[in-house]
Design a protein around this motif. Structure first.
Motif, PDB file in Angstrom:
ATOM      1  N   ALA A 233       0.676  -1.064  -0.202  1.00 16.99           N
ATOM      2  CA  ALA A 233       0.045  -0.218  -0.051  1.00 16.99           C
ATOM      3  C   ALA A 233       1.126   1.362   0.361  1.00 16.99           C
ATOM      4  O   ALA A 233       1.606   0.862   0.562  1.00 16.99           O
ATOM      5  CB  ALA A 233      -0.778   0.170   1.074  1.00 16.99           C
ATOM      6  N   VAL A 234       0.343   2.521  -1.050  1.00 16.36           N
ATOM      7  CA  VAL A 234       0.508   3.511  -0.249  1.00 16.36           C
ATOM      8  C   VAL A 234       0.039   4.828  -0.621  1.00 16.36           C
ATOM      9  O   VAL A 234      -0.763   4.689  -0.945  1.00 16.36           O
ATOM     10  CB  VAL A 234       1.850   3.846  -2.072  1.00 16.36           C
TER      11      VAL A 234
ATOM     12  N   VAL B 284      -4.762   1.586   6.690  1.00 17.51           N
ATOM     13  CA  VAL B 284      -4.497   0.846   5.782  1.00 17.51           C
ATOM     14  C   VAL B 284      -3.251   0.228   5.974  1.00 17.51           C
ATOM     15  O   VAL B 284      -2.970  -1.167   5.007  1.00 17.51           O
ATOM     16  CB  VAL B 284      -3.469   2.291   4.606  1.00 17.51           C
ATOM     17  N   HIS B 285      -2.672   0.823   6.804  1.00 19.08           N
ATOM     18  CA  HIS B 285      -1.418  -0.313   7.848  1.00 19.08           C
ATOM     19  C   HIS B 285      -2.544  -2.016   7.559  1.00 19.08           C
ATOM     20  O   HIS B 285      -2.452  -2.978   7.244  1.00 19.08           O
ATOM     21  CB  HIS B 285      -0.945  -0.273   8.519  1.00 19.08           C
ATOM     22  N   ASP B 286      -3.702  -1.852   9.242  1.00 14.55           N
ATOM     23  CA  ASP B 286      -4.027  -3.528   8.913  1.00 14.55           C
ATOM     24  C   ASP B 286      -5.152  -3.343   7.823  1.00 14.55           C
ATOM     25  O   ASP B 286      -4.901  -4.938   7.977  1.00 14.55           O
ATOM     26  CB  ASP B 286      -5.837  -2.598   9.915  1.00 14.55           C
TER      27      ASP B 286
ATOM     28  N   SER C  98      -3.945  -3.899   4.413  1.00 12.31           N
ATOM     29  CA  SER C  98      -3.234  -4.318   3.702  1.00 12.31           C
ATOM     30  C   SER C  98      -2.225  -5.582   4.164  1.00 12.31           C
ATOM     31  O   SER C  98      -1.431  -6.269   3.660  1.00 12.31           O
ATOM     32  CB  SER C  98      -1.959  -3.184   3.560  1.00 12.31           C
ATOM     33  N   GLY C  99      -1.934  -5.026   6.185  1.00 14.90           N
ATOM     34  CA  GLY C  99      -1.488  -6.537   6.618  1.00 14.90           C
ATOM     35  C   GLY C  99       0.534  -6.018   6.173  1.00 14.90           C
ATOM     36  O   GLY C  99       0.883  -6.857   6.987  1.00 14.90           O
ATOM     37  N   ARG C 100       0.429  -4.905   5.264  1.00 16.54           N
ATOM     38  CA  ARG C 100       1.781  -4.951   5.812  1.00 16.54           C
ATOM     39  C   ARG C 100       2.778  -2.957   5.824  1.00 16.54           C
ATOM     40  O   ARG C 100       1.927  -2.417   5.642  1.00 16.54           O
ATOM     41  CB  ARG C 100       2.657  -5.595   4.255  1.00 16.54           C
ATOM     42  N   PRO C 101       3.832  -3.276   5.855  1.00 14.73           N
ATOM     43  CA  PRO C 101       4.393  -1.662   6.320  1.00 14.73           C
ATOM     44  C   PRO C 101       3.564  -0.947   5.158  1.00 14.73           C
ATOM     45  O   PRO C 101       3.616  -1.385   3.727  1.00 14.73           O
ATOM     46  CB  PRO C 101       5.440  -2.178   6.472  1.00 14.73           C
ATOM     47  N   VAL C 102       3.443   0.394   5.258  1.00 14.08           N
ATOM     48  CA  VAL C 102       3.286   1.448   4.144  1.00 14.08           C
ATOM     49  C   VAL C 102       3.933   2.363   3.724  1.00 14.08           C
ATOM     50  O   VAL C 102       4.851   2.849   4.812  1.00 14.08           O
ATOM     51  CB  VAL C 102       1.480   2.021   4.744  1.00 14.08           C
ATOM     52  N   SER C 103       3.303   2.885   2.554  1.00 13.32           N
ATOM     53  CA  SER C 103       4.718   3.694   2.328  1.00 13.32           C
ATOM     54  C   SER C 103       4.361   4.286   1.889  1.00 13.32           C
ATOM     55  O   SER C 103       2.769   4.845   1.739  1.00 13.32           O
ATOM     56  CB  SER C 103       5.524   2.999   0.402  1.00 13.32           C
ATOM     57  N   LEU C 104       5.068   6.379   2.794  1.00 10.16           N
ATOM     58  CA  LEU C 104       4.400   7.077   2.465  1.00 10.16           C
ATOM     59  C   LEU C 104       4.389   8.168   1.860  1.00 10.16           C
ATOM     60  O   LEU C 104       5.721   8.067   1.751  1.00 10.16           O
ATOM     61  CB  LEU C 104       4.504   8.317   3.654  1.00 10.16           C
ATOM     62  N   ILE C 105       3.822   8.784   0.714  1.00 13.01           N
ATOM     63  CA  ILE C 105       4.562  10.378  -0.215  1.00 13.01           C
ATOM     64  C   ILE C 105       3.710  11.242   0.324  1.00 13.01           C
ATOM     65  O   ILE C 105       2.611  11.241  -0.118  1.00 13.01           O
ATOM     66  CB  ILE C 105       4.553   9.796  -1.804  1.00 13.01           C
ATOM     67  N   GLY C 106       4.745  12.570   0.346  1.00 20.32           N
ATOM     68  CA  GLY C 106       4.246  13.323   0.727  1.00 20.32           C
ATOM     69  C   GLY C 106       4.894  14.775  -0.334  1.00 20.32           C
ATOM     70  O   GLY C 106       5.618  14.632  -0.506  1.00 20.32           O
ATOM     71  N   TRP C 107       3.942  15.725  -0.852  1.00 18.45           N
ATOM     72  CA  TRP C 107       4.101  16.507  -2.145  1.00 18.45           C
ATOM     73  C   TRP C 107       4.013  18.054  -1.243  1.00 18.45           C
ATOM     74  O   TRP C 107       2.924  17.688  -0.218  1.00 18.45           O
ATOM     75  CB  TRP C 107       2.674  16.645  -2.872  1.00 18.45           C
TER      76      TRP C 107
ATOM     77  N   PRO D 200       6.903   3.962  13.091  1.00 21.22           N
ATOM     78  CA  PRO D 200       8.022   3.897  11.880  1.00 21.22           C
ATOM     79  C   PRO D 200       7.231   1.925  12.353  1.00 21.22           C
ATOM     80  O   PRO D 200       7.988   2.031  10.551  1.00 21.22           O
ATOM     81  CB  PRO D 200       8.744   3.955  12.972  1.00 21.22           C
ATOM     82  N   ASP D 201       6.722   1.508  12.988  1.00 23.23           N
ATOM     83  CA  ASP D 201       6.846   0.065  12.585  1.00 23.23           C
ATOM     84  C   ASP D 201       5.946  -0.157  11.438  1.00 23.23           C
ATOM     85  O   ASP D 201       5.918  -1.131  10.867  1.00 23.23           O
ATOM     86  CB  ASP D 201       6.338  -0.461  13.938  1.00 23.23           C
ATOM     87  N   LYS D 202       4.801   0.436  11.216  1.00 22.18           N
ATOM     88  CA  LYS D 202       3.768   0.718  10.026  1.00 22.18           C
ATOM     89  C   LYS D 202       4.148   1.741   8.716  1.00 22.18           C
ATOM     90  O   LYS D 202       3.474   1.453   7.763  1.00 22.18           O
ATOM     91  CB  LYS D 202       2.661   1.542  11.053  1.00 22.18           C
ATOM     92  N   VAL D 203       5.641   1.953   8.474  1.00 20.91           N
ATOM     93  CA  VAL D 203       5.820   2.818   7.500  1.00 20.91           C
ATOM     94  C   VAL D 203       6.929   2.086   7.034  1.00 20.91           C
ATOM     95  O   VAL D 203       8.194   1.200   7.488  1.00 20.91           O
ATOM     96  CB  VAL D 203       6.344   3.885   7.591  1.00 20.91           C
ATOM     97  N   ARG D 204       7.232   1.212   5.186  1.00 20.54           N
ATOM     98  CA  ARG D 204       7.910   0.900   4.936  1.00 20.54           C
ATOM     99  C   ARG D 204       8.773   2.051   4.645  1.00 20.54           C
ATOM    100  O   ARG D 204       9.931   1.902   4.074  1.00 20.54           O
ATOM    101  CB  ARG D 204       7.513   0.573   4.020  1.00 20.54           C
ATOM    102  N   GLN D 205       8.415   3.220   3.809  1.00 22.37           N
ATOM    103  CA  GLN D 205       9.943   4.342   3.686  1.00 22.37           C
ATOM    104  C   GLN D 205       8.910   5.857   3.177  1.00 22.37           C
ATOM    105  O   GLN D 205       7.668   5.476   3.182  1.00 22.37           O
ATOM    106  CB  GLN D 205      10.113   3.831   2.495  1.00 22.37           C
ATOM    107  N   VAL D 206       9.722   6.435   3.018  1.00 26.02           N
ATOM    108  CA  VAL D 206       8.654   8.320   2.943  1.00 26.02           C
ATOM    109  C   VAL D 206       9.447   8.685   2.074  1.00 26.02           C
ATOM    110  O   VAL D 206      10.694   8.349   1.847  1.00 26.02           O
ATOM    111  CB  VAL D 206       9.097   8.955   3.855  1.00 26.02           C
ATOM    112  N   ILE D 207       9.099   9.500   1.026  1.00 23.31           N
ATOM    113  CA  ILE D 207       9.095   9.702  -0.465  1.00 23.31           C
ATOM    114  C   ILE D 207       8.101  11.730  -0.361  1.00 23.31           C
ATOM    115  O   ILE D 207       7.473  11.136  -0.088  1.00 23.31           O
ATOM    116  CB  ILE D 207       8.760   9.026  -1.940  1.00 23.31           C
ATOM    117  N   SER D 208       9.291  12.419  -0.095  1.00 23.42           N
ATOM    118  CA  SER D 208       9.069  13.765   0.546  1.00 23.42           C
ATOM    119  C   SER D 208       9.302  14.616  -1.185  1.00 23.42           C
ATOM    120  O   SER D 208      10.308  14.352  -1.721  1.00 23.42           O
ATOM    121  CB  SER D 208       9.131  13.725   1.377  1.00 23.42           C
TER     122      SER D 208
END
Length: 263
Positions: free
Chosen positions: A52-53, A106-108, A110-119, A134-142
């Motif tokens: 999930a993203v 979204v984490h619940d 998908s059952g997996r860490p979520v990627s976050l993209i923020g503009w 942090p345990d629910k986030v896969r990576q962050v892209i800003s």
């Protein structure tokens, strides 16, 4: 584009982009046209693994602004989500809690860490959400986010403070106090030196074992549709979970993506 290096900011450099750069933000229309023209070709970008993203919009914007990006990411194999919170105008404790609840849901699901993209401002939210969970986030892209507590780097400062005050509720309660510190997850900041809304120096990320900065040629308003940004996002998201590596600038990439010096 060559490989000249850029320098991280100092406190004395906290100033917004030159007004002439702001006047050139209309070129985002051409970036959108470029996105549309290459939309079919971009389906060949690195594919995802179905995780999930969540994509968060910039200040004054809503989910409509991120729809092209989310559509592309869906085609690349990701489960994509907008924030479904209307326009990004007011920031208070209720909005903060709604963001945490969005990640939890979204984490619940998908059952997996979520990627976050923020503009822009959405990128600050993404980073702070990741610090909180942090345990629910896969990576962050800003994208073009002002990674600083000094709002002097953006020419949207006065409007933001008129709507939210100089110290929004979360800051008054001791949160959102170290915006320049990256969250403890893989974190990528994408910036443009020709950004007419947020001074590029503010988007240079502090160095870290899982923190990087990628420079592209784009407008601030075009970051969410610029094909080179889409390439970088697809490359970052496609990495296997737990196997993050810095962006590879070898070969043809050295002519497009600058090396940003952060020390």
């Amino acid at each position: 584009m060559n490989q000249t290096q850029t320098q991280a900011p100092t406190a004395s450099q906290a100033r917004p982009p030159h007004p002439l750069l702001t006047l050139t933000e209309g070129r985002a229309v051409f970036e959108l046209g470029w996105f549309v023209a290459l939309r079919r070709a971009m389906k060949r970008l690195p594919k995802g693994d179905g995780h999930a993203v969540i994509v968060l919009p910039g200040f004054l914007a809503g989910d409509t602004s991120t729809r092209p990006m989310r559509g592309l990411l869906k085609d690349l194999g990701y489960a994509t989500y907008g924030w479904d919170l209307g326009r990004n105008l007011r920031f208070n404790s209720d909005r903060e809690q709604a963001l945490y609840a969005l990640l939890d849901r979204v984490h619940d699901e998908s059952g997996r860490p979520v990627s976050l993209i923020g503009w822009s401002l959405g990128g600050l939210f993404a980073r702070e959400i990741a610090k909180h969970s942090p345990d629910k986030v896969r990576q962050v892209i800003s994208l073009g986010s002002p990674l600083s507590n000094d709002r002097g780097y953006t020419n949207a400062r006065h409007l933001f403070e008129r709507l939210n005050g100089k110290h929004p509720e979360p800051m008054q309660q001791g949160r959102f106090q170290a915006l320049d510190e990256a969250p403890p997850v893989p974190t990528t900041s994408i910036l443009s030196r020709s950004d007419g809304i947020v001074a590029w120096r503010a988007s240079v990320q502090k160095p870290g074992p899982q923190a990087e900065t990628i420079e592209v040629l784009a407008s601030h308003c075009g970051l969410g549709v610029n094909p080179m940004v889409m390439y970088a996002i697809a490359d970052r998201l496609a990495q296997a979970e737990g196997e993050w590596q810095p962006f590879d600038r070898s070969g043809w990439r050295s002519m497009v993506f600058r090396t940003v010096k952060t020390d």
